[in-house]
Design a protein around this motif. Structure first.
Motif, PDB file in Angstrom:
ATOM      1  N   TRP A   1       1.063  -1.597  -0.054  1.00  0.00           N
ATOM      2  CA  TRP A   1       0.188  -0.092  -0.137  1.00  0.00           C
ATOM      3  C   TRP A   1       0.922   1.365   0.353  1.00  0.00           C
ATOM      4  N   TRP A   2       0.145   2.207  -0.135  1.00  0.00           N
ATOM      5  CA  TRP A   2       1.296   3.773  -0.361  1.00  0.00           C
ATOM      6  C   TRP A   2       0.243   4.073   0.808  1.00  0.00           C
ATOM      7  N   SER A   3       1.225   4.392   1.985  1.00  0.00           N
ATOM      8  CA  SER A   3       0.107   5.137   3.175  1.00  0.00           C
ATOM      9  C   SER A   3       1.720   6.438   3.575  1.00  0.00           C
TER      10      SER A   3
ATOM     11  N   GLU B   1       4.245   7.033   2.020  1.00  0.00           N
ATOM     12  CA  GLU B   1       5.804   5.722   1.772  1.00  0.00           C
ATOM     13  C   GLU B   1       5.224   4.765   1.591  1.00  0.00           C
TER      14      GLU B   1
ATOM     15  N   VAL C   1       3.910   0.498   2.280  1.00  0.00           N
ATOM     16  CA  VAL C   1       3.869  -0.431   3.488  1.00  0.00           C
ATOM     17  C   VAL C   1       3.484  -1.191   2.744  1.00  0.00           C
TER      18      VAL C   1
ATOM     19  N   SER D   1       3.029  -5.771   3.802  1.00  0.00           N
ATOM     20  CA  SER D   1       3.049  -7.343   4.347  1.00  0.00           C
ATOM     21  C   SER D   1       3.817  -7.599   3.651  1.00  0.00           C
TER      22      SER D   1
ATOM     23  N   THR E   1      13.266  -1.383   7.703  1.00  0.00           N
ATOM     24  CA  THR E   1      12.784  -2.167   8.131  1.00  0.00           C
ATOM     25  C   THR E   1      12.538  -1.937   9.166  1.00  0.00           C
TER      26      THR E   1
ATOM     27  N   GLU F   1       4.884  -3.489  12.122  1.00  0.00           N
ATOM     28  CA  GLU F   1       4.152  -3.198  12.825  1.00  0.00           C
ATOM     29  C   GLU F   1       3.491  -3.876  13.825  1.00  0.00           C
TER      30      GLU F   1
ATOM     31  N   GLY G   1      -0.110  -1.900  14.076  1.00  0.00           N
ATOM     32  CA  GLY G   1      -0.399  -0.627  13.658  1.00  0.00           C
ATOM     33  C   GLY G   1       0.990   0.471  14.180  1.00  0.00           C
TER      34      GLY G   1
ATOM     35  N   ALA H   1       4.656   0.367  15.513  1.00  0.00           N
ATOM     36  CA  ALA H   1       5.606   0.081  15.656  1.00  0.00           C
ATOM     37  C   ALA H   1       6.646  -0.389  16.357  1.00  0.00           C
TER      38      ALA H   1
END
Length: 103
Positions: free
Chosen positions: A28-30, A33, A35, A37, A93, A96, A100, A102
């Motif tokens: 995803w672009w979130s 940047e 993100v 899985s 790296t 999460e 969500g 970190a």
């Protein structure tokens, strides 16, 4: 996520019909940047590099279809973007948890 249904990615029928299919990455672009899985599904990491190269080719074709860009030029720009990251500052790296946060 608030993406129009026409742009939502769907599982291809050939994959849905394959009992042996394995999902290896979602991106995803979130917040400015990428993100993701990931699942290291291959014993040889080189295979993942081959998947990324194939994905770059398919994405270049998608830029041609959706945005009318020259496919070869789009591919070269994708490769340039990869090079920018590989030759830029070291990436960190961030892992999460399910909330969500970190770790």
């Amino acid at each position: 996520m608030s993406e129009a249904e026409e742009y939502q990615l769907k599982t291809p029928a050939s994959v849905a019909a394959d009992a042996e299919a394995v999902e290896i990455i979602r991106i995803w672009w979130s917040k400015g940047e990428p993100v993701m899985s990931v699942k290291p599904a291959f014993n040889d990491p080189r295979r993942f590099g081959q998947v990324l190269a194939t994905a770059a080719q398919h994405m270049a074709h998608a830029y041609q279809v959706r945005h009318g860009q020259d496919e070869k030029q789009a591919y070269n720009k994708i490769l340039a973007g990869i090079s920018d990251v590989l030759n830029g500052p070291a990436l960190k790296t961030v892992v999460e948890d399910e909330t969500g946060s970190a770790q």
